[in-house]
Design an enzyme around this catalytic site. Structure first.
Site, PDB file in Angstrom:
ATOM      1  N   SER A 239      -4.475   2.630   8.010  1.00  0.00           N
ATOM      2  CA  SER A 239      -5.183   1.568   6.896  1.00  0.00           C
ATOM      3  C   SER A 239      -5.514   0.914   6.800  1.00  0.00           C
ATOM      4  O   SER A 239      -4.009   0.226   7.606  1.00  0.00           O
ATOM      5  CB  SER A 239      -4.773   2.849   5.325  1.00  0.00           C
ATOM      6  N   SER A 277      -9.441   6.814   6.907  1.00  0.00           N
ATOM      7  CA  SER A 277      -8.793   5.078   6.398  1.00  0.00           C
ATOM      8  C   SER A 277      -9.124   5.025   5.173  1.00  0.00           C
ATOM      9  O   SER A 277     -10.215   4.755   4.312  1.00  0.00           O
ATOM     10  CB  SER A 277      -9.321   4.142   7.015  1.00  0.00           C
ATOM     11  N   ASP A 279      -8.845   1.757   3.040  1.00  0.00           N
ATOM     12  CA  ASP A 279      -8.986   0.591   3.034  1.00  0.00           C
ATOM     13  C   ASP A 279      -9.737   0.134   1.273  1.00  0.00           C
ATOM     14  O   ASP A 279     -10.648   0.180   0.905  1.00  0.00           O
ATOM     15  CB  ASP A 279     -10.681  -0.009   4.261  1.00  0.00           C
TER      16      ASP A 279
END
Length: 359
Positions: A239, A277, A279
């Site tokens: 991340s 992830s 983000d």
């Protein structure tokens, strides 16, 4: 080899000037504090911590910064972003930590703010604490829940404005991995001039994402050149949390437009925002503060006009500062040994420099 920031080697990102510190703390009033937990226990390694970003030196509950959030990919466990986007305000320090420590960091920020302001949770309503996270389980005993509320409180107390920010494997970045190398905290800033006045955009990142072969620096395929064995993340794609701060007066809609452009800086480094992830961009402006209890039915909020080139320069500042902050997180991190004997090596800077200079 003494760790040096990316720009110290003669490279730069974009054409806008940086602030004096090339840091989010170039934004007047913004402060950053870290608490780093780096110790060996019987059978466990603690490689984690907390980072706190304060939007201005006053009481953020009574004087709210303009806020916005943008989710590039939503595999994350943040707190507070729903209200930030609904109301367009930020009323707490921004806390960063590991995934399983979000509750503890949030509680610590809540306790700090309740000590600061007796009206919180009583006659003046609740508090929306914003906390972001990345998963540091490769190096850290995340199941041990080693971050406690008092660590978050201490990170807030340690926050300093107008000072350089420690980068690399510190605070929330202690156990993070970026493109298969040691990642963590990075920061950078840019300046723009409006009507003769200099304003600042500062970015702080917590980097814990990416596959080694994808690493790109200044448009060059550095990861493919290095061709290092990959660190196995297992079921963790990683991340990144990107915090964008500015003293330029903006409304929440404008701020969210700028937050989106931080994703351009992220993409330049080789990220594709993998499925797993988280983000996430958290953005704020302290250029106009919003009172918790206005005296009248109207408030005046100053913001920039959008029918000229200024907004595009704001986009450029966010993208460029994000890209350079990510590079700094890699260049400033140290090789770290952690949970189960896992070793995550620092970026081989000399090899990277030789490659960049040869192209």
């Amino acid at each position: 080899m003494t760790k040096r920031r990316f720009r110290d080697y003669g490279f730069s990102v974009g054409k806008l000037p940086m602030g004096r510190l090339n840091s989010i703390t170039d934004v007047p009033g913004v402060a950053v504090g870290h608490v780093t937990l780096n110790k060996n226990l019987e059978g466990n390694c603690v490689r984690t911590g907390v980072t706190a970003i304060l939007p201005h030196p006053g009481n953020p509950f009574r004087e709210k910064a303009v806020g916005a959030a943008y989710v590039i990919n939503g595999f994350g466990k943040t707190t507070g972003l729903v209200q930030v986007n609904e109301l367009g305000t930020l009323e707490s320090p921004i806390m960063l930590t590991n995934t399983f420590s979000v509750p503890a960091a949030t509680e610590g920020a809540l306790k700090f703010m309740m000590e600061l302001d007796e009206g919180i949770g009583g006659q003046d309503g609740s508090l929306n604490v914003v906390t972001g996270e990345c998963n540091d389980k490769l190096l850290n005993d995340m199941r041990g829940l080693h971050v406690r509320p008092e660590h978050a409180m201490e990170a807030i107390r340690q926050a300093k404005a107008g000072q350089p920010v420690a980068e690399g494997a510190v605070g929330a970045g202690t156990g993070m991995v970026c493109f298969g190398y040691k990642g963590g905290i990075g920061t950078s800033s840019r300046q723009i001039t409006v009507d003769g006045i200099v304003y600042h955009f500062g970015v702080l990142v917590l980097t814990n994402y990416g596959k080694g072969e994808d690493l790109t620096i200044l448009g060059k395929p550095v990861g493919a050149f290095l061709n290092q064995p990959m660190i196995e993340r297992g079921n963790n794609d990683g991340s990144i949390i990107i915090v964008v701060g500015t003293d330029l007066p903006l409304d929440s809609r404008q701020l969210q437009r700028i937050a989106k452009r931080a994703g351009i800086g992220l993409a330049r480094t080789g990220s594709i925002a993998h499925h797993g992830s988280g983000d996430i961009v958290i953005a704020f402006s302290n250029g106009s503060l919003i009172p918790h209890s206005p005296d009248t039915g109207f408030i005046t909020l100053k913001c920039i006009r959008e029918d000229g080139p200024l907004m595009s320069e704001c986009f450029r500042a966010a993208a460029d500062a994000t890209e350079e902050a990510i590079y700094n997180s890699l260049f400033m991190s140290e090789t770290t040994t952690g949970r189960g004997g896992s070793v995550v090596r620092s970026l081989p800077v000399e090899d990277v420099l030789a490659y960049l200079r040869s192209r």
